[in-house]
Design a protein around this motif. Sequence first.
Motif, PDB file in Angstrom:
ATOM      1  N   LYS A 227       0.796  -1.331   0.002  1.00 43.06           N
ATOM      2  CA  LYS A 227      -0.073   0.052   0.114  1.00 43.06           C
ATOM      3  C   LYS A 227       0.922   1.366  -0.080  1.00 43.06           C
ATOM      4  N   VAL A 228       1.936   1.429   0.782  1.00 48.69           N
ATOM      5  CA  VAL A 228       2.615   2.614   1.042  1.00 48.69           C
ATOM      6  C   VAL A 228       3.525   2.960  -0.189  1.00 48.69           C
ATOM      7  N   THR A 229       3.748   1.935  -0.845  1.00 48.96           N
ATOM      8  CA  THR A 229       4.617   2.171  -2.085  1.00 48.96           C
ATOM      9  C   THR A 229       3.879   3.111  -3.249  1.00 48.96           C
ATOM     10  N   MET A 230       2.660   2.794  -3.364  1.00 46.53           N
ATOM     11  CA  MET A 230       1.744   3.298  -4.387  1.00 46.53           C
ATOM     12  C   MET A 230       1.785   4.826  -4.319  1.00 46.53           C
ATOM     13  N   LEU A 231       2.214   5.590  -3.262  1.00 39.60           N
ATOM     14  CA  LEU A 231       2.134   6.998  -3.322  1.00 39.60           C
ATOM     15  C   LEU A 231       3.375   7.512  -4.142  1.00 39.60           C
ATOM     16  N   ALA A 232       4.360   6.678  -4.022  1.00 36.50           N
ATOM     17  CA  ALA A 232       5.496   7.155  -4.737  1.00 36.50           C
ATOM     18  C   ALA A 232       5.549   6.715  -6.203  1.00 36.50           C
ATOM     19  N   LEU A 233       6.132   7.138  -7.215  1.00 36.70           N
ATOM     20  CA  LEU A 233       6.360   6.819  -8.544  1.00 36.70           C
ATOM     21  C   LEU A 233       6.901   5.535  -8.242  1.00 36.70           C
ATOM     22  N   THR A 234       6.652   4.425  -9.251  1.00 38.74           N
ATOM     23  CA  THR A 234       7.435   3.376  -9.363  1.00 38.74           C
ATOM     24  C   THR A 234       8.611   3.485  -9.826  1.00 38.74           C
ATOM     25  N   ALA A 235       9.332   4.257  -9.345  1.00 36.97           N
ATOM     26  CA  ALA A 235      10.555   4.667  -9.996  1.00 36.97           C
ATOM     27  C   ALA A 235      11.641   4.242  -8.900  1.00 36.97           C
TER      28      ALA A 235
ATOM     29  N   LEU B   5      15.173   4.119 -10.075  1.00 36.41           N
ATOM     30  CA  LEU B   5      15.821   5.292 -10.307  1.00 36.41           C
ATOM     31  C   LEU B   5      17.303   5.551  -9.820  1.00 36.41           C
TER      32      LEU B   5
ATOM     33  N   GLY C  36       1.015  -1.990  -6.503  1.00 37.47           N
ATOM     34  CA  GLY C  36       2.016  -0.715  -6.467  1.00 37.47           C
ATOM     35  C   GLY C  36       2.551  -0.368  -7.931  1.00 37.47           C
TER      36      GLY C  36
ATOM     37  N   MET D 255       1.937   1.943  -9.832  1.00 39.32           N
ATOM     38  CA  MET D 255       1.216   3.298 -10.297  1.00 39.32           C
ATOM     39  C   MET D 255       1.833   4.457  -9.557  1.00 39.32           C
ATOM     40  N   GLY D 256       1.669   5.553  -9.736  1.00 37.16           N
ATOM     41  CA  GLY D 256       2.130   6.648  -9.289  1.00 37.16           C
ATOM     42  C   GLY D 256       1.320   7.961  -9.777  1.00 37.16           C
TER      43      GLY D 256
ATOM     44  N   ASN E 271      13.064   6.583 -15.887  1.00 35.88           N
ATOM     45  CA  ASN E 271      11.629   7.020 -16.156  1.00 35.88           C
ATOM     46  C   ASN E 271      11.491   7.672 -17.507  1.00 35.88           C
TER      47      ASN E 271
ATOM     48  N   ILE F 286      -6.665   1.678  -0.625  1.00 38.26           N
ATOM     49  CA  ILE F 286      -6.548   2.347   0.623  1.00 38.26           C
ATOM     50  C   ILE F 286      -5.105   2.614   1.033  1.00 38.26           C
TER      51      ILE F 286
ATOM     52  N   TYR G 273      -4.499  11.824  -8.507  1.00 40.08           N
ATOM     53  CA  TYR G 273      -4.867  11.097  -7.772  1.00 40.08           C
ATOM     54  C   TYR G 273      -6.084  11.919  -6.860  1.00 40.08           C
TER      55      TYR G 273
END
Lengths: 110, 321
Positions: A3-11, A14, B67, B69-70, B139, B209, B265
């Motif tokens: 869950k938490v990782t989704m807020l950061a880009l899938t980078a 990098l 995961g 997505m961003g 990216n 969530i 988002y």
Amino acid sequence: MKKVTMLALTATMLVTSLNAEEKKVEVQKGIKMPYMAFPMKPGKGMYSTKGKCNMCHSWGYVLNQGPQSKAFWRKKVIKMIDVFQAPIRNEDIDEVVEYLYANYGNGEEG
Amino acid sequence: MPMIPTYINPNYFSIKIDGEVEKPVKISLDSLMRDFKPVEITSVLQCGGNSRSAFHPTPGGIQWGPGAMGCAKWKGVRLKDVLAKAGLKKNASWIKFHGLEKPVYTKTDGFVRALELSKLHDKIIIAYEMNGEALPYLNGYPVRLILPGFYSDSWVKMLSNITVTSVKPKLHFMDHAYRVPDNDCECETPDNLAPKTKPIEEMNVNSLIGYPTSGTKVKQGTELIVRGVAFDGGHGIAKVEISTDGGSSWQEAVLDDGSQGPYAYRSFRYTLKPARTGTLTIMARATNTKGETQPFAQDVKWNRGGYKYNGIDEVNVEVVS
């Protein structure tokens, strides 16, 4: 961990993020591709499979599928040949499938 | 997996535009930043196979969870403006995109994508910045195609070639990959694959969530703020609802002000007070302005590529006294 990782880009891969100032210096060095080792389970057909399945992508891409049936692995190997032109001879398919199934199988033939 | 150049000199990088154009041009990175009107857009970037591991039997592709997505703020120039520089011929009907990456094996088809000209719109940009900085190298540095609302298979990285064609180009990564069954449910079964498929293109409505995560211990009778994000293909989120009784009843969550635009988002929050100890299941369901909503996870139908999963997300927390 999902869950938490989704807020950061899938980078996650990098390597360097550049702002205008650093650009010249950083870019001239180029980047080093991230490397992750994915050991193969030792067993009959490992070396042959290694040569065939690690040519275009990492072994991790294969492991990522999880344990699968023999039919699944056979289809996957054939897909690599038909769709991506993997240079694997017909007579070598069985050996690769047997290795995959023996070491990364789910116990089901079909 | 593909061969990616490990060094790109921004001073020499350019995008080549050719094909059915009045005059083929090469546009340098510098010219892109200076000679065109810069635009900014905040948009979700999501893999078409996000949450693929939820499909059974295993479809082709990376078996990841939710995961992939961003959401970021992209700055660049309109594709339309760049094409205008070359001038489209009357018979132009498709635009092909190609980046600097190459297949490892020369016989494997390259990752080339195409967009029908009729689908071109003002929000499609060639970006050189992400969140106020140059694009991170892997990216897509130095420029990347941004197609807000579309899954990321269309967002070509290290964009170096744009070729305009008069007919639909034949491309592996358009004609055989990134497609779903062309039927109402966009579904099929392994034994009965759909005869016709269509490109995945526009993202369906989805929400996740972010807090709490499954396994979190929370206190009985104490406020718990459930947070997450919702998004769709750009129609905009109308509401997000929360259920704590397995989906029998739903209560509306509070959405942010939506100022980031319809492709970003939309964050939500919902405050609850767990009444009983034990396991509490929290579900979130988004609905967009077209009235499209998410199915229960167990009702999501299978497709061979494992694309477009948008089952209702749920987390299980432990309520302790």
